[in-house]
Design a protein around this motif. Structure first.
Motif, PDB file in Angstrom:
ATOM      1  N   SER A  85      17.189  74.115  80.675  1.00 15.09           N
ATOM      2  CA  SER A  85      16.325  73.039  81.158  1.00 15.09           C
ATOM      3  C   SER A  85      14.890  73.490  81.395  1.00 15.09           C
ATOM      4  CB  SER A  85      16.901  72.450  82.446  1.00 15.09           C
ATOM      5  OG  SER A  85      16.948  73.460  83.436  1.00 15.09           O
ATOM      6  N   THR A  86      14.625  74.794  81.344  1.00 14.42           N
ATOM      7  CA  THR A  86      13.263  75.236  81.659  1.00 14.42           C
ATOM      8  C   THR A  86      12.503  75.782  80.462  1.00 14.42           C
ATOM      9  OG1 THR A  86      13.998  77.454  82.278  1.00 14.42           O
ATOM     10  CG2 THR A  86      13.873  75.812  84.037  1.00 14.42           C
ATOM     11  N   VAL A  87      13.101  75.805  79.266  1.00 13.92           N
ATOM     12  CA  VAL A  87      12.376  76.305  78.103  1.00 13.92           C
ATOM     13  C   VAL A  87      12.556  75.343  76.929  1.00 13.92           C
ATOM     14  CG1 VAL A  87      14.222  77.781  77.247  1.00 13.92           C
ATOM     15  CG2 VAL A  87      11.872  78.341  76.698  1.00 13.92           C
ATOM     16  N   SER A  88      11.460  75.153  76.193  1.00 13.52           N
ATOM     17  CA  SER A  88      11.475  74.266  75.048  1.00 13.52           C
ATOM     18  C   SER A  88      10.488  74.785  74.012  1.00 13.52           C
ATOM     19  CB  SER A  88      11.082  72.848  75.496  1.00 13.52           C
ATOM     20  OG  SER A  88      10.908  72.002  74.390  1.00 13.52           O
ATOM     21  N   LEU A  89      10.847  74.705  72.732  1.00 17.29           N
ATOM     22  CA  LEU A  89       9.975  75.114  71.645  1.00 17.29           C
ATOM     23  C   LEU A  89       9.607  73.903  70.796  1.00 17.29           C
ATOM     24  CD1 LEU A  89      11.874  78.234  70.222  1.00 17.29           C
ATOM     25  CD2 LEU A  89       9.914  78.240  71.749  1.00 17.29           C
ATOM     26  N   ALA A  90       8.390  73.908  70.248  1.00 18.14           N
ATOM     27  CA  ALA A  90       7.954  72.867  69.312  1.00 18.14           C
ATOM     28  C   ALA A  90       7.028  73.507  68.289  1.00 18.14           C
ATOM     29  CB  ALA A  90       7.252  71.735  70.047  1.00 18.14           C
ATOM     30  N   ALA A  91       7.280  73.234  67.023  1.00 19.70           N
ATOM     31  CA  ALA A  91       6.460  73.800  65.950  1.00 19.70           C
ATOM     32  C   ALA A  91       5.125  73.079  65.857  1.00 19.70           C
ATOM     33  CB  ALA A  91       7.202  73.685  64.623  1.00 19.70           C
ATOM     34  N   MET A  92       4.085  73.854  65.567  1.00 17.20           N
ATOM     35  CA  MET A  92       2.755  73.294  65.334  1.00 17.20           C
ATOM     36  C   MET A  92       2.458  73.398  63.837  1.00 17.20           C
ATOM     37  SD  MET A  92       0.579  74.760  68.542  1.00 17.20           S
ATOM     38  CE  MET A  92      -0.724  73.537  68.308  1.00 17.20           C
ATOM     39  N   LEU A  98       4.531  75.800  70.253  1.00 11.66           N
ATOM     40  CA  LEU A  98       4.283  75.367  71.620  1.00 11.66           C
ATOM     41  C   LEU A  98       5.525  75.741  72.414  1.00 11.66           C
ATOM     42  CD1 LEU A  98       2.775  71.812  71.102  1.00 11.66           C
ATOM     43  CD2 LEU A  98       1.584  73.850  71.921  1.00 11.66           C
ATOM     44  N   VAL A  99       5.325  76.378  73.547  1.00 13.64           N
ATOM     45  CA  VAL A  99       6.429  76.811  74.388  1.00 13.64           C
ATOM     46  C   VAL A  99       6.232  76.201  75.766  1.00 13.64           C
ATOM     47  CG1 VAL A  99       7.594  78.785  75.441  1.00 13.64           C
ATOM     48  CG2 VAL A  99       6.607  79.002  73.152  1.00 13.64           C
ATOM     49  N   VAL A 100       7.242  75.522  76.250  1.00 11.96           N
ATOM     50  CA  VAL A 100       7.243  75.060  77.636  1.00 11.96           C
ATOM     51  C   VAL A 100       8.266  75.907  78.361  1.00 11.96           C
ATOM     52  CG1 VAL A 100       7.713  73.147  79.197  1.00 11.96           C
ATOM     53  CG2 VAL A 100       6.568  72.714  77.017  1.00 11.96           C
ATOM     54  N   ALA A 131       4.756  68.463  72.014  1.00  7.69           N
ATOM     55  CA  ALA A 131       4.801  68.292  70.562  1.00  7.69           C
ATOM     56  C   ALA A 131       3.381  68.303  70.022  1.00  7.69           C
ATOM     57  CB  ALA A 131       5.490  66.979  70.207  1.00  7.69           C
ATOM     58  N   ASP A 132       3.227  68.841  68.836  1.00  6.84           N
ATOM     59  CA  ASP A 132       1.937  68.847  68.147  1.00  6.84           C
ATOM     60  C   ASP A 132       1.678  67.446  67.609  1.00  6.84           C
ATOM     61  OD1 ASP A 132      -0.374  69.497  66.796  1.00  6.84           O
ATOM     62  OD2 ASP A 132       0.631  70.623  65.210  1.00  6.84           O
ATOM     63  N   ALA A 133       0.584  66.839  68.033  1.00  2.00           N
ATOM     64  CA  ALA A 133       0.233  65.493  67.589  1.00  2.00           C
ATOM     65  C   ALA A 133      -0.769  65.528  66.445  1.00  2.00           C
ATOM     66  CB  ALA A 133      -0.330  64.681  68.766  1.00  2.00           C
ATOM     67  N   GLY A 134      -1.163  66.723  65.998  1.00  2.00           N
ATOM     68  CA  GLY A 134      -2.130  66.853  64.910  1.00  2.00           C
ATOM     69  C   GLY A 134      -3.550  66.687  65.421  1.00  2.00           C
ATOM     70  N   GLY A 135      -4.492  67.149  64.652  1.00  2.00           N
ATOM     71  CA  GLY A 135      -5.891  67.012  65.033  1.00  2.00           C
ATOM     72  C   GLY A 135      -6.252  67.725  66.319  1.00  2.00           C
ATOM     73  N   GLY A 136      -5.536  68.787  66.662  1.00  2.00           N
ATOM     74  CA  GLY A 136      -5.826  69.524  67.888  1.00  2.00           C
ATOM     75  C   GLY A 136      -5.296  68.865  69.156  1.00  2.00           C
ATOM     76  N   ARG A 137      -4.487  67.815  69.003  1.00  2.00           N
ATOM     77  CA  ARG A 137      -3.922  67.116  70.163  1.00  2.00           C
ATOM     78  C   ARG A 137      -2.464  67.517  70.391  1.00  2.00           C
ATOM     79  NH1 ARG A 137      -4.322  61.321  68.501  1.00  2.00           N
ATOM     80  NH2 ARG A 137      -3.939  62.319  66.508  1.00  2.00           N
TER      81      ARG A 137
END
Length: 146
Positions: A85-92, A98-100, A131-137
């Protein structure tokens, strides 16, 4: 049995045989590798596995974050114990991750990890997922007092 019936029957037989052939090839032992701490993983307890945009596998374990170069695992982030519950990965899109972890947001490259400041106006919010929203967001899911 008419022509349509024969075609349907033959199609079913061929589809069934193809499906069995695909299953059998996945069952071959040489296709599978088991990774452990002896292979370089920070821990044998995998919480999450994500493939980056450049096809690099990244894992979040109970002891840190690592990536695989096809030969060995390299630990990038090793600062404490995590739970699912305390770690999450998301590809950019850049190939970074991105690591939470424990409510904080980080940007992770193959060589370093950098904390992303969520600003002083967060009102006690803690990041849960990103999550990577693109455009640096970056999209951030958070919990806490708003």
């Amino acid at each position: 049995m008419g022509r349509t019936g024969i075609v349907a029957f033959l199609s079913f037989i061929l589809l069934h045989e193809c499906t069995l052939a695909q299953f059998e090839t996945l069952n071959e032992d040489w296709r599978w590798v088991q990774f452990t701490t002896q292979s370089g993983l920070p821990s044998n307890h995998i919480l999450e596995l994500v493939e980056s945009s450049d096809s690099t596998p990244w894992v979040a374990t109970t002891s840190g974050i690592a990536w695989y170069d096809g030969f060995r695992w390299t630990t990038v982030f090793d600062s404490g114990a995590y739970t699912e519950s305390t770690v999450s990965l998301a590809a950019m899109g850049s190939g970074d991750m991105l690591v939470v972890a424990a409510g904080s947001l980080f940007r992770c490259t193959r060589s370093q990890i950098r904390r992303i400041d969520l600003g002083t106006n967060t009102g006690g919010l803690a990041a849960v997922r990103a999550a990577d929203a693109g455009g640096g967001r970056i999209l951030i899911e958070s919990v806490g007092n708003a």
